[in-house]
Design an enzyme around this catalytic site. Structure first.
Site, short mmCIF file in Angstrom:
data_model
loop_
_atom_site.label_atom_id
_atom_site.label_comp_id
_atom_site.label_asym_id
_atom_site.label_seq_id
_atom_site.Cartn_x
_atom_site.Cartn_y
_atom_site.Cartn_z
CB SER A 60 -0.85 -0.01 1.28
OG SER A 60 -1.32 1.28 1.59
CE1 TYR A 111 -3.60 -0.10 4.07
CE2 TYR A 111 -5.34 -1.71 4.36
CZ TYR A 111 -4.53 -0.97 3.54
OH TYR A 111 -4.62 -1.10 2.16
C1 GCO Z 1 -7.11 4.82 4.24
C2 GCO Z 1 -7.21 3.94 3.02
C3 GCO Z 1 -5.81 3.57 2.51
C4 GCO Z 1 -5.95 2.97 1.14
C5 GCO Z 1 -4.69 2.48 0.53
C6 GCO Z 1 -3.74 3.58 0.24
O1 GCO Z 1 -7.93 4.66 5.17
O2 GCO Z 1 -6.22 5.69 4.24
O3 GCO Z 1 -7.96 2.78 3.28
O4 GCO Z 1 -5.22 2.71 3.44
O5 GCO Z 1 -6.81 1.88 1.19
O6 GCO Z 1 -4.10 1.51 1.33
O7 GCO Z 1 -2.61 3.00 -0.36
#
Ligand code: GCO
Length: 255
Positions: free
Chosen positions: A146, A159
């Site tokens: 990501s 994440y």
């Molecule tokens: C967030 C998004 C990001 C995108 C992506 C960006 O909440 O900022 O979900 O995480 O999904 O990963 O690259």
């Protein structure tokens, strides 16, 4: 006539989390490049719908419903591939979830849920795939990272930690497997038009931030990951190891 360097004819690809979203787009692109596809998801009804849709397009596609965070289920899935004579040439670790909460309000159960789904699953599935690729001296592992593999944003700590781990796990895989003919690399999607991001897309303030912060001045489309996925799945990337290719409209390249 496309360059044979990018052909995936005769190759089998497993894409985790591919019932919908980025995984389904990538799986479709690999099928269009000639690969036989195994789609994966935990919801077998939704999985079968996607399998049927791709089969209707004439592609060679089957489904394997298993939970990529469940070690026993992952091991069992690969044992059934073995007994079915299926060799996985290309593994795309795409399965992932998002959970948005400030760190001080984040409970550990949700922390672990995101880390398990977005990072540990890549370890569990890649370990089983690599055990079978190593003796064959060939294979491709593509981990879906990501923008957050290299940048932080408030309220998406688990994440971000997981996707940062995906980047360096990819480097660790390259360190161990490249000499055995297995190329491990990653793709870092930017802000893509997916269900996972629908709340952000629908938020006018966030939408205009993404468009202002991205040189392409727009969200990415899932199918725009296919080029990088086919490249990293094909002989064209035979000497590419441990890299992450950002497909993000340029967001990670500018301030
Ligand atoms: C967030 C998004 C990001 C995108 C992506 C960006 O909440 O900022 O979900 O995480 O999904 O990963 O690259």
């Amino acid at each position: 006539m496309s360059n044979p360097l990018f052909s995936l004819k005769g190759r089998s690809a497993l894409v985790t989390g591919s019932s919908r979203g980025l995984g389904l787009a990538i799986a479709t692109g690999l099928a269009e490049a000639g690969a036989s596809l195994i789609l994966n998801g935990v919801n077998s009804d939704r999985l079968q719908e996607s399998v049927a849709a791709l089969q209707a397009k004439g592609f060679s596609v089957t489904g394997a419903a298993f939970d990529v965070t469940d070690e026993a289920a992952v091991v069992a899935a690969f044992e059934s591939f073995d007994s079915d004579g299926v060799e996985i040439d290309i593994l795309v670790n795409n399965a992932g979830i998002q959970y948005r909460k400030p760190i001080v309000e984040l409970d550990s159960a949700n922390w672990h849920r995101v880390i398990d789904t977005n990072l540990t699953s890549a370890f569990l599935v890649s370990r089983e795939a690599a055990k079978r690729m190593l003796p064959r001296k060939r294979g491709k592992v593509i981990n879906i990272g990501s923008l957050m593999s290299g940048l932080g944003r408030a309220t998406v700590a688990p994440y971000t930690a997981a996707k940062g781990g995906i980047k360096t796990l990819t480097q660790a895989m390259a360190a161990e497997w490249a000499e055995h003919g297995i190329q491990a690399n990653a793709i870092g999607p930017g802000y893509m038009l997916t269900d996972m991001n629908q709340a952000l897309i629908d938020n006018p303030e966030f939408d205009s931030w993404v468009k202002g912060r991205t040189p392409s001045r727009r969200w990415g489309k899932p199918e725009e990951l296919v080029g990088a996925a086919v490249f990293l799945s094909s002989d064209a990337s035979a000497y590419v190891n441990g890299q992450i290719i950002y497909v993000d409209g340029g967001m990670s390249a500018v301030i």
